[in-house]
Design an enzyme around this catalytic site. Structure first.
Site, short mmCIF file in Angstrom:
data_model
loop_
_atom_site.label_atom_id
_atom_site.label_comp_id
_atom_site.label_asym_id
_atom_site.label_seq_id
_atom_site.Cartn_x
_atom_site.Cartn_y
_atom_site.Cartn_z
N GLU A 120 0.78 -1.28 -0.06
CA GLU A 120 -0.07 0.02 0.08
C GLU A 120 0.75 1.32 -0.09
OE1 GLU A 120 -3.35 0.08 2.74
OE2 GLU A 120 -3.53 -2.33 2.76
N TYR B 200 5.30 2.51 10.56
CA TYR B 200 4.25 3.26 10.15
C TYR B 200 3.26 3.85 11.30
CZ TYR B 200 0.25 3.94 6.81
OH TYR B 200 -0.39 4.66 6.04
N HIS C 238 -1.01 -3.31 11.51
CA HIS C 238 0.59 -2.85 11.57
C HIS C 238 1.09 -3.23 12.91
CE1 HIS C 238 -1.46 -0.45 8.46
NE2 HIS C 238 -0.19 -0.79 7.85
N GLU D 48 -10.08 -2.99 5.00
CA GLU D 48 -9.55 -2.20 3.87
C GLU D 48 -8.53 -2.60 3.08
OE1 GLU D 48 -11.36 0.45 3.03
OE2 GLU D 48 -12.62 0.40 4.89
N ASP E 44 -2.40 -4.47 3.28
CA ASP E 44 -2.52 -4.68 4.71
C ASP E 44 -3.54 -5.80 5.10
OD1 ASP E 44 -0.65 -2.96 5.04
OD2 ASP E 44 -2.32 -1.32 5.71
#
Length: 786
Positions: free
Chosen positions: A9, A287, A332, A86, A82
Site C-alpha cells: 500500500e 508506520y 501494523h 480495507e 494490509d
DNA sequence: CAGTGAGCGAGCTTCCGCTTGACTT
C-alpha cells in the site's frame, strides 16, 4: 521483465521490502485504494441490490496503467496490502482493476516489516478473502448512503454545502453536548481543610503537609470545626506503609501519539501526523497510522539490548501489550523507532522532539515496573474525632520512570482518580513514629468550587472517538479538519472569570478570615461549537437520532464482523438498514420546513418591527421585519464572535448601524462597514482593512484617509513593475515571492527569471503559457457592477 | 476576498478510509 510483482500500500514500505527480497522481485505501491465510488453521484444502484459502481480514481489512472503493464509481464503477482478489511478490499480492487488471473495471483500478509516476516508470508500465500471484501463493501456503501442522502437534506433544510456522516456528525455531537453540559453545570462549593505541622527530630525541624479527607459543605460548619481546634494538640496515631508498583504505558498508536504530542509538545493533531509522516518516509519510525500496540520480536530484542546497555539488566522487562480498543484491526505494529539504538536523530527541531517522544515511550514500555512505597499517616486531634492524613511516596526502584512518564489531561487529574500518578512524587525524608506529637503551624479551611467538565481539545476528541470506536487512525486528523471547514466547530480560547473564595485560617490559636481571588474556567485551544454546528446537531437529533447515536458505529461494526465471517450477506444488511433510513429521509424531506433556528429577540424601538436571529444561507444573520410583510426585511450578518444563542437585542441593533458614511475624499464617498473579513473602509470601489486598534463604530474621516494612504503606500512598495500601455498588467511581490497579476488572476514567474527585467511582452507570454487551471470550484457568482 | 437573505431556477455542494505529492498568491 520481472518474475514477481509484489504490490503493497505504501511506497516507503515498498522500498524497504524490495531490499529484503531478491532481484527476482519488483515491489510497487498502490498508494492506498485504486478504485472508489464516483464522487459526483450516489454510485450505489439501489434497484440492483445496492450494487456499487466503482471507477478508477482520477489520480490513480496512470498508476493503474503502469501496474497493469508490469503485472501482464510478471509470472506471479503478490497482493501484499494490509491484513484488515480495507487492505483485503485494496487487493480485490487491484485484482479487478488489473485484470489479474487467479492462477497467477497470490495474496500474502505480514504484520511487521522484517525479512523473516516477509519471507514467511511468501511461503504462506492464500486467496483473497471475499467475505472480508464484502464487509468492506458494506462499510463503504453504508457510509455513502448515509453521507449522500443526509447532506443534500441539510442543503435543503438548513444551509447549502453542509455535510453529515457517520463519523463527523458524532464528533460534532460530542462537542455540542459538552458545551450544553457546561452551560447547565451547577456550581457548588465545599470547604477543604489543610494543615501544616512541624516537629523536631534529632535537633532538626521537619514539616508535614496534611489534609482532611472529608470536606465541609458550608462555611458555618467549616468555621465551627476550625474553632473547635483552638488549643488542640495533634499526634501521629498510625503509620501505614504500602508497597505498590507502576507499570509503563503501552507503545504508541496513532491516537495515543496524537494525545501525548499535544500534551507534552503542544502539537496539533495535523502537525503531529505531518511530522510522523516525515519520520516514516525517511525510514526513522514504523508506520504512523495504526491502532496496534504490538511490537515485533525484532523490536523487543533491540529494546532489551538497548535498555541493558544503557540502564542495566535490572531495568529490562519485555512485554507484549494487547489492545483494548473497540474495532481495532491491528494491521501494523505500534509506532516505534525503526532503530531503537538511536535515541535521537537528525532533522528539524520538531521532528527530533517527536522522535524522542516515540523513542522514550517505546523503550519505557519494555522496562521494569517502578517500585514505590506509599506512606499514609493519620493525625489525631485532641478536640475532635476527625483526622488529618498525610501521604508520601518513596520510589524504591525507578524502573521505566527513568525514561518516560505518561501525561494526563487536566480533567482526569481534576477528577482525582489519577491524582497520585500525576502529582510530583513527594518524599518523606525523615522517620515518623507513632505517637509523635506535632506542632500546628497553620490550619486553613479554603472554599473550593466544583468545576464544569472541560471542553474537548483536538487530541481529547480523538481519544473519545477512539473509545467509541468511531473513525480510524487514517481519519482522525481529516475529520477534525472537516468539522472545522464546515464551520460546525471552531478552535478558540475561553476567558475565565475571576471568582472570590473564602479562607478561614487558624494560626497561633487565632482565627482570621479573608477572601481570595482565583481565575476559574479559562481554557486554551478548545473545540467550540458554532451556531451552525448546534443547529445541524439539533436537526440530526430530531430526525436521525439513530445515525448519530453513540453506539451506531459499534452496532454496525458487529454486522460487518458477521459479514466478514460469512454469516450474513452484505446486501441483506444494507437492505435492512436502508429501508428504515431512506423512509426517514423521505418523510423528513416532505414533512419538515426550513430549519433555521429562528429566534424572536424583541422589537426594534425605531420601527416597531420584530427582530429575529437565525441561521441563513450565508450563516448566522439578524433580521428586522417579518418575511411575510409587504416591506422587505433588513438583514445583517452576525460577527465572528457573536452567537444566536447569546446575542442581545442591543447588540443586534448595533449591527444595523453599518455602513456608516464618513464623508468625501478625492470627490468620492468614504464609508466604513464590517464584512466577512472584519471591519473595512470603502472608497472608490476599493477596500481598506481597519487596524486591530480601530473601532469601526467611532472611526472618523481623518483616520479613514490615513488608512487609505497607508494601504496605497504598501501596495506601491509591493509593486515591482507596471506598464503604461496596459494598467491591468502588474508584476507584484506577494507572500510567495514575485508574481504577475493580470485581469484579476495571478500567474507564476519561473524561478530563474529576474522579475525586474520582464517586459510587457514577456508577461503576456507567461500569462498565455500558464497552465489552464481548473475553474475554482464553488466560485461564487458575482454580478458585475458596471 | 469585502455581496449576500422576495421568489424562481440552474448548477453547485456531500460520505469514510486507504495512500502521497503538487501546488500555492
Amino acid at each position: 521483465m520481472t518474475k514477481n510483482l509484489v504490490i503493497v500500500e505504501s511506497p516507503a514500505k515498498a522500498k524497504t521490502i524490495e531490499g529484503f527480497l531478491g532481484k527476482e522481485y519488483t515491489v510497487k505501491s498502490s498508494y492506498g485504494h485504486v478504485r472508489d465510488l464516483n464522487k459526483n453521484t450516489l454510485s450505489v444502484n439501489i434497484e440492483k441490490d445496492f450494487e456499487p459502481e466503482y471507477e478508477i480514481s482520477d489520480d490513480k489512472k496512470a498508476l493503474v496503467a503502469e501496474l497493469k503493464k508490469l503485472s501482464s509481464q510478471a509470472q506471479t503477482i503478490w497482493l501484499a496490502s494490509d491484513e484488515d478489511r480495507e487492505g483485503e478490499s485494496i487487493s480485490w480492487h487491484l485484482y479487478e482493476a488489473l485484470d489479474l488471473k487467479h492462477k497467477d495471483t497470490k495474496r500474502i500478509v505480514f504484520h511487521e516489516i522484517t525479512k523473516t516476516a516477509i519471507l514467511n508470508a511468501i511461503e504462506n500465500p492464500r486467496d483473497i478473502d471475499m467475505d472480508l471484501v464484502a464487509a468492506q463493501q458494506a462499510r463503504r456503501v453504508l457510509d455513502r448512503l448515509v453521507g449522500y442522502e443526509l447532506s443534500p437534506l441539510l442543503w435543503k433544510k438548513v444551509k447549502p454545502s453542509l455535510s453529515a456522516g457517520r463519523v463527523q456528525s458524532v464528533a460534532v455531537r460530542l462537542i455540542v453536548e459538552r458545551e450544553e453540559e457546561i452551560k447547565n453545570f451547577q456550581q457548588t462549593s465545599a470547604y477543604r481543610i489543610t494543615a501544616q505541622f512541624s516537629f523536631l527530630q534529632d535537633g532538626q525541624e521537619y514539616s508535614i503537609a496534611a489534609e482532611m479527607p472529608n470536606r465541609f459543605d458550608t462555611e458555618a460548619e467549616a468555621r465551627a470545626f476550625v474553632e473547635s481546634c483552638i488549643g488542640a494538640s495533634y499526634k501521629v496515631e498510625n503509620i501505614e506503609k504500602k508497597p505498590s508498583s507502576r507499570t509503563p504505558a503501552p507503545p504508541f498508536t496513532t491516537s495515543t501519539l496524537q494525545q501525548e504530542a499535544a500534551r507534552k509538545l503542544g502539537f496539533s493533531v495535523a502537525n503531529t501526523m505531518r511530522l510522523a509522516q516525515q519520520l516514516y518516509e525517511s525510514g526513522k519510525i514504523t508506520y504512523m497510522r495504526t491502532d496496534s500496540v504490538n511490537l515485533s520480536s525484532l523490536a523487543l530484542g533491540m529494546a532489551k539490548k538497548v535498555i541493558t546497555e544503557n540502564y542495566g539488566a535490572d531495568y529490562v522487562k519485555t512485554r507484549q501489550y494487547h489492545t483494548k480498543t473497540k474495532g481495532a484491526q491491528e494491521a501494523h505494529e505500534a509506532i516505534r523507532p525503526t532503530y531503537l539504538d538511536q535515541n535521537t536523530i537528525k532533522g528539524t527541531a520538531d521532528e527530533r522532539r517527536l522522535y524522542e517522544l516515540i523513542w522514550k515511550r517505546t523503550i519505557a514500555s519494555q522496562m521494569s515496573d517502578a517500585q514505590i512505597e506509599r506512606t499514609n499517616v493519620n493525625i489525631g486531634i485532641s478536640t475532635s474525632d476527625k483526622k488529618f492524613t498525610a501521604t508520601g511516596e518513596v520510589i524504591l526502584f525507578d524502573g521505566f520512570l527513568k525514561v518516560y512518564m505518561e501525561s494526563y489531561d487536566d480533567d482526569e487529574v481534576e477528577n482525582g482518580k489519577l491524582k497520585m500518578e500525576s502529582s510530583p512524587l513527594s518524599t518523606f525524608n525523615f522517620q515518623l513514629k507513632e505517637g509523635t506529637v506535632l506542632e500546628l503551624d497553620k490550619m486553613e479551611a479554603q472554599q473550593r468550587f466544583t468545576r464544569h467538565p472541560l471542553r474537548y481539545t483536538e487530541a481529547s476528541l480523538v481519544k473519545k472517538m477512539e473509545e467509541l470506536g468511531i473513525g480510524r487512525p487514517s481519519t482522525y486528523a481529516p475529520t477534525i479538519s472537516t468539522i472545522q471547514k464546515r464551520e460546525y466547530v471552531t478552535k478558540g480560547d475561553i476567558k475565565g472569570t475571576v471568582q472570590a473564595f473564602n479562607v478561614i485560617t487558624l494560626k497561633n490559636n487565632k482565627i482570621t478570615e479573608k477572601t481570595g481571588k482565583e481565575n476559574y474556567g479559562a481554557e486554551k485551544g478548545k473545540l467550540l461549537p458554532t451556531d451552525i454546528g448546534v443547529l445541524v446537531n439539533r436537526f440530526l437529533l430530531q430526525y436521525f437520532e439513530s445515525i448519530i447515536d453513540y453506539n451506531f458505529t459499534a452496532n454496525v461494526e458487529k454486522e460487518f464482523d458477521k459479514i466478514s465471517e460469512g454469516q450474513c450477506e452484505w446486501n441483506k444488511m444494507i437492505r435492512e438498514f436502508y429501508a428504515g433510513f431512506h423512509k426517514q429521509v423521505v418523510s423528513t424531506t416532505e414533512n419538515s420546513g426550513k430549519f433555521s433556528g429562528e429566534k424572536l429577540l424583541g422589537v426594534d424601538p425605531a420601527t416597531g418591527k420584530n427582530v429575529y436571529v437565525k441561521v441563513g444561507r450565508f450563516g448566522p444573520v439578524a433580521q428586522i421585519g417579518d418575511t411575510e410583510s409587504e416591506e422587505k426585511p433588513r438583514f445583517a450578518g452576525l460577527r465572528k464572535n457573536q452567537s444566536i444563542e447569546t446575542i442581545t437585542l442591543e447588540e443586534v441593533l448595533k449591527l444595523f448601524e453599518f455602513p456608516r458614511i464618513l464623508g468625501e475624499y478625492e470627490g468620492k464617498e468614504v464609508s466604513v462597514s464590517v464584512g466577512r473579513f472584519g471591519p473595512y473602509v470603502k472608497h472608490a470601489n476599493a477596500f481598506y482593512g481597519l487596524a486591530k486598534t480601530d473601532n469601526p463604530a467611532t472611526i472618523d474621516i481623518e483616520r479613514a484617509i490615513e488608512i487609505i494612504g497607508e494601504k496605497r503606500q504598501k501596495d506601491e512598495e509591493n509593486t515591482i513593475l507596471t506598464f503604461d500601455n496596459d494598467p491591468e498588467m502588474k508584476v507584484l511581490n506577494g507572500r510567495f515571492g514575485p508574481y504577475i497579476a493580470y485581469k484579476k488572476k495571478n500567474y507564476r514567474i519561473p524561478k530563474d527569471v529576474d522579475p525586474h527585467t520582464l517586459t510587457y511582452e514577456d508577461c503576456l507570454k507567461l500569462v498565455e503559457d500558464a497552465p489552464k487551471t481548473a475553474p475554482k470550484k464553488a466560485a461564487p457568482k458575482r454580478k458585475k457592477n458596471s
